[in-house]
Scaffold this motif. Structure first.
Motif, short mmCIF file in Angstrom:
data_model
loop_
_atom_site.label_atom_id
_atom_site.label_comp_id
_atom_site.label_asym_id
_atom_site.label_seq_id
_atom_site.Cartn_x
_atom_site.Cartn_y
_atom_site.Cartn_z
N SER A 11 0.86 -1.18 0.00
CA SER A 11 0.00 0.00 0.00
C SER A 11 0.89 1.23 0.00
CB SER A 11 -0.91 0.01 1.23
OG SER A 11 -1.72 -1.13 1.25
N ILE A 12 0.44 2.28 -0.65
CA ILE A 12 1.24 3.50 -0.74
C ILE A 12 0.44 4.66 -0.17
CG2 ILE A 12 2.32 5.13 -2.34
CD1 ILE A 12 2.91 2.79 -4.18
N GLN A 13 1.07 5.39 0.74
CA GLN A 13 0.46 6.56 1.36
C GLN A 13 1.28 7.79 0.98
OE1 GLN A 13 0.44 5.71 5.56
NE2 GLN A 13 -1.12 4.12 5.39
N VAL A 14 0.61 8.77 0.42
CA VAL A 14 1.29 9.98 -0.05
C VAL A 14 0.63 11.18 0.59
CG1 VAL A 14 1.93 11.34 -2.08
CG2 VAL A 14 1.75 8.86 -2.26
N SER A 15 1.44 12.04 1.19
CA SER A 15 0.92 13.28 1.75
C SER A 15 1.51 14.45 0.99
CB SER A 15 1.26 13.40 3.24
OG SER A 15 2.65 13.37 3.44
N SER A 16 0.70 15.50 0.85
CA SER A 16 1.14 16.67 0.11
C SER A 16 0.55 17.91 0.76
CB SER A 16 0.72 16.59 -1.36
OG SER A 16 -0.64 16.26 -1.46
N SER A 17 1.28 19.01 0.70
CA SER A 17 0.85 20.24 1.33
C SER A 17 -0.16 20.97 0.47
CB SER A 17 2.06 21.16 1.58
OG SER A 17 3.01 20.52 2.39
N GLY A 18 -1.06 21.68 1.13
CA GLY A 18 -1.94 22.60 0.41
C GLY A 18 -3.24 21.99 -0.01
N ARG A 19 -4.22 22.85 -0.18
CA ARG A 19 -5.57 22.43 -0.55
C ARG A 19 -5.61 21.91 -1.98
NH1 ARG A 19 -9.20 25.35 3.02
NH2 ARG A 19 -10.86 25.18 1.48
N SER A 20 -4.81 22.53 -2.88
CA SER A 20 -4.88 22.15 -4.27
C SER A 20 -4.37 20.72 -4.48
CB SER A 20 -4.06 23.11 -5.13
OG SER A 20 -2.71 23.09 -4.75
N ALA A 21 -3.38 20.33 -3.65
CA ALA A 21 -2.87 18.97 -3.78
C ALA A 21 -3.96 17.96 -3.46
CB ALA A 21 -1.67 18.77 -2.87
N GLY A 36 3.13 15.02 -7.13
CA GLY A 36 2.93 16.16 -6.25
C GLY A 36 3.08 15.85 -4.78
N GLY A 37 3.50 14.64 -4.43
CA GLY A 37 3.61 14.27 -3.03
C GLY A 37 4.88 14.80 -2.39
N ASP A 38 4.75 15.21 -1.11
CA ASP A 38 5.92 15.65 -0.34
C ASP A 38 6.57 14.49 0.39
OD1 ASP A 38 5.43 18.29 -1.08
OD2 ASP A 38 4.06 18.60 0.59
N GLU A 39 5.74 13.59 0.90
CA GLU A 39 6.23 12.42 1.61
C GLU A 39 5.53 11.18 1.07
OE1 GLU A 39 7.63 13.43 6.08
OE2 GLU A 39 5.46 13.44 5.75
N ILE A 40 6.32 10.12 0.87
CA ILE A 40 5.76 8.87 0.37
C ILE A 40 6.15 7.76 1.34
CG2 ILE A 40 5.66 7.24 -1.55
CD1 ILE A 40 6.69 9.51 -3.36
N ILE A 83 7.34 2.03 5.66
CA ILE A 83 8.71 2.36 5.24
C ILE A 83 8.68 3.60 4.38
CG2 ILE A 83 10.74 1.53 4.01
CD1 ILE A 83 9.71 -1.33 4.44
N LYS A 84 9.62 4.50 4.65
CA LYS A 84 9.73 5.72 3.84
C LYS A 84 10.28 5.37 2.46
CE LYS A 84 11.42 10.48 4.01
NZ LYS A 84 10.09 11.05 3.82
N ALA A 85 9.76 6.05 1.44
CA ALA A 85 10.19 5.80 0.06
C ALA A 85 10.56 7.10 -0.61
CB ALA A 85 9.08 5.11 -0.71
N GLU A 86 11.44 7.00 -1.59
CA GLU A 86 11.80 8.16 -2.41
C GLU A 86 11.46 7.87 -3.86
OE1 GLU A 86 15.92 9.06 -2.70
OE2 GLU A 86 16.53 6.97 -2.93
N LEU A 87 11.14 8.92 -4.59
CA LEU A 87 10.79 8.78 -5.99
C LEU A 87 12.06 8.68 -6.83
CD1 LEU A 87 8.51 8.81 -8.14
CD2 LEU A 87 8.78 11.30 -8.22
N VAL A 88 12.20 7.57 -7.54
CA VAL A 88 13.34 7.38 -8.43
C VAL A 88 13.10 8.08 -9.76
CG1 VAL A 88 14.71 5.67 -9.68
CG2 VAL A 88 13.94 5.20 -7.36
#
Length: 515
Positions: free
Chosen positions: A50-60, A137-141, A151-156
Motif C-alpha cells: 500500500s502507498i500513502q502519499v501526503s502533500s501540502s496545500g488544498r490544491s494537492a 505532487g507528493g511531499d512524503e511517500i 517504510i519511507k520511500a523516495e521517488l526514483v
C-alpha cells in the motif's frame, strides 16, 4: 461468473415432444479453472504494498484521484461506521496549529492524503512500481508492507505519459519481489488476479478474466490497455494484475464507473509496455522516447481505395513529414502509408506512436511504406522525442499575387480560388501557403460531408501538388475519365494537414451548373 449449459434446454424440449434441435457444440471443458486462488494469493501478497502519499496545500488534495473516501453503505448500516472508523484511523496525524502532537492540522496547514497500491520488482534494490498519478505532487511517500510495516520511500523517476512511477525504499528488511510476465500472451478469457489497497483496505484480492485487449481510453498517445472485470476500485491504482503463473501482466490504472466504484470495467497498463519504461526510470530517472517527426492519420477504406492499397485499410497515413525531422531525412514523404516499422506491423494509426516510442534512440529502423502503388523500404534513424515538439513554420518569400478567379467544382459542392492577399488575410493563411483555397462549401454536398470548410487549402490531389483552380479541375477530370470513385486531397486547415477522400460525382450534361 455463471455459465449456462445448453443441455438443460435440450432436455426440456425433448420432454415437451418438440422436434429435435440441431446439434449444439459442447462447452469447452474448463480444465484450467482453479478450484481456489488461495495458494497463488498467499504467494503474491507479500510483494504487494500500500502507498500513502501526503502533500501540502488544498490544491494537492483536490487533485488526488485516490484520496480515501467513505464507500457508500445503507444509512445506519454497521458497514458505514466500520468504513468511517477505518479511514479515520488511517488518516495522517500531525502537529496542530500550536504544535501539539496528535492534533489535526488546521486549515492553514492542511495536508492532502492519497492512497494507492504498488508492487516490489527488485528485493535487492528495494524498488517498487506504482502509478505516477498516485505519487505525483507528493511531499512524503510511505510504503506499507503486508505485515503493516511502514517504510519511507523516495521517488526514483516517473513518466506521466504512461502513468508509471518507480520508488526506492529505505529499509534493511528482506523483501519479496514479483516479476513481469509477457502480456502479449495473455488472451481474452484468461483468469487474472488483482491485489491492492481499495479504499484503504490493504491486501485485498479480487479475481476475474481479461475482458478485452488493446483498449484506447483516450488517456494519451500510448494507450494500449488490458480490460478486466476483476474488481478494481479507488486505491487499487498502481497495483499488479497477475496471471495464473504469478507474473505481473498489467498495472491497474483506471476504471470506468458512473458511481466511482467497480462495475467490472477496469484497465491495466500491459507489462510489455511497462517493462521498458520501468527499466529506463530505474537506470536514469527519466524516459527517452523514439521520435519519427510525422503527422499521421487513420487509413480509411476510401483512402485505401484511392491509393490502391492492397489488403484494405491498414497502416498510418503520413499527412506531413516534418521538415528536418528523422522521417523526412530518411526519405518518408507526405502521402506515404507506413505499413511496417522496424519489423513490426502497423495495423492502424494508433499503433505507430507506441512502436516508435519504444524503439531505442539512434536505431536505424527500416520503414516499409506504400507509395505510388507499391511497397518501398526506407531507413530512418530514430531521434529522441523533444521536450517540446513544436513545428516551426519557415518563411519562403511572398509569392506573386494572382487575381481572384472563383471556380465551382461541379458535383462536389465547393468553390475554390487562387490564394490572394485578401483571402490570405480573411482566413489567416501563412505567408508561404501554397495551393488552392476553398471559398464556399454547399450544405449537404460531398465536400460538406467530409467537413471541408471555407478557408481550407487544397494542397495536393492524389499526392501531386496543385497551384491553381484550373489545375485542380484538370486533375479531377482526369480521375473521372479513369473511372476513379474518389479523389484523395491533401487539405490544410486550422487543425493542420489531413488527407480527405472526396467522392467524385458525374457532372451535369453540358457542364451546366446544378441549382
Amino acid at each position: 461468473m455463471r455459465f449456462r449449459s445448453s443441455v438443460s434446454v435440450l432436455a426440456l424440449v425433448a420432454a415437451l415432444g418438440a422436434a429435435p434441435l440441431a446439434p449444439v457444440h459442447a462447452q469447452m471443458p474448463m480444465a484450467n479453472a482453479p478450484s481456489s486462488f488461495r495458494p497463488l494469493a498467499q504467494q503474491l501478497l507479500p510483494a504487494v504494498v500500500s502507498i500513502q502519499v501526503s502533500s501540502s496545500g488544498r490544491s494537492a488534495q483536490a487533485g488526488r484521484q485516490d484520496a480515501p473516501e467513505v464507500p457508500q453503505a445503507p444509512p445506519g448500516s454497521p458497514f458505514e461506521e466500520f468504513f468511517r472508523d477505518f479511514l479515520e484511523r488511517n488518516r495522517p496525524q500531525g502537529p496542530g496549529p500550536q504544535g501539539r502532537p496528535g492534533q489535526r492540522p488546521g486549515p492553514e496547514q492542511r495536508r492532502g492524503q492519497s492512497l494507492g497500491s504498488g508492487f516490489i520488482i527488485d528485493a535487492q534494490a528495494k524498488l517498487v512500481v506504482t502509478n505516477n498519478h498516485v505519487v505525483e505532487g507528493g511531499d512524503e511517500i510511505f510504503v506499507v508492507l503486508q505485515d503493516n510495516t511502514r517504510i519511507k520511500a523516495e521517488l526514483v523517476g516517473a513518466d506521466p505519459r504512461t502513468d508509471i512511477a518507480v520508488l526506492r525504499l529505505t529499509t534493511d528488511r528482506q523483501l519479496t519481489a514479483v516479476e513481469f510476465g509477457n502480456s502479449d500472451e495473455a488472451q481474452v478469457g484468461d483468469w487474472v488476479l488483482a491485489i491492492g489497497n481499495p479504499f484503504g483496505l490493504a491486501s485485498s484480492v479480487s479475481a476475474g478474466i481479461i475482458s478485452a485487449r488493446s483498449r484506447d481510453i483516450r488517456q494519451g498517445l500510448y494507450d494500449d490497455f488490458i480490460q478486466t472485470d476483476a474488481a478494481i476500485n479507488r486505491g487499487n491504482s498502481g497495483g499488479p494484475l497477475f496471471d495464473m503463473q504469478g507474473k505481473v501482466i498489467g498495472i491497474n490504472t483506471a476504471i470506468y464507473s458512473p458511481s466511482g466504484g467497480s462495475i467490472g470495467i477496469g484497465f491495466a497498463i500491459p507489462s510489455n509496455l511497462a517493462r521498458g519504461i520501468v527499466a529506463q526510470l530505474r537506470d536514469g530517472g527519466r524516459v527517452r522516447r523514439g521520435w519519427l517527426g510525422v503527422n499521421i492519420q487513420q487509413v480509411t477504406e476510401e483512402i485505401a481505395e484511392s491509393l490502391g492499397l492492397r489488403g484494405g485499410a491498414r497502416g498510418a497515413l503520413v499527412a506531413r513529414a516534418q521538415e528536418d525531422g528523422p522521417a523526412a531525412k530518411g526519405g518518408v514523404r507526405n502521402g506515404d502509408v507506413i505499413l511496417r516499422f522496424n519489423g513490426q506491423e502497423v495495423r492502424e494509426m494508433r499503433n505507430l506512436p507506441r512502436i516508435v516510442a519504444e524503439t531505442p534512440v539512434g536505431t536505424a529502423a527500416p520503414v516499409v511504406v506504400w507509395r505510388d502503388g507499391r511497397e518501398e523500404t526506407v531507413n530512418v534513424t530514430v531521434a529522441e522525442l523533444p521536450a517540446d515538439v513544436a513545428a516551426a513554420q519557415g518563411g519562403g518569400g511572398q509569392p506573386a499575387q494572382p487575381r481572384s478567379q472563383v471556380v465551382e467544382l461541379q458535383g462536389l459542392g465547393l468553390k475554390v480560388s487562387p490564394i490572394t492577399n485578401e483571402l490570405r488575410e480573411r482566413h489567416s493563411l501563412r505567408p508561404e501557403q501554397r495551393g488552392v483555397v476553398i471559398t464556399e462549401v454547399t450544405a449537404g454536398g460531398p465536400a460538406a460531408e467530409r467537413d471541408l470548410r471555407a478557408g481550407d487549402v487544397i494542397v495536393e490531389v492524389q499526392q501531386e501538388r496543385v497551384n491553381s483552380p484550373q489545375e485542380l479541375q484538370q486533375r479531377l477530370d482526369t480521375l473521372r475519365r479513369q473511372n476513379r470513385a474518389s479523389a484523395l486531397l491533401l487539405v490544410e486547415g486550422q487543425q493542420g494537414q489531413r488527407f480527405v477522400p472526396l467522392r467524385l460525382r458525374e457532372e451535369a450534361p453540358g457542364n451546366q451548373r446544378r441549382n
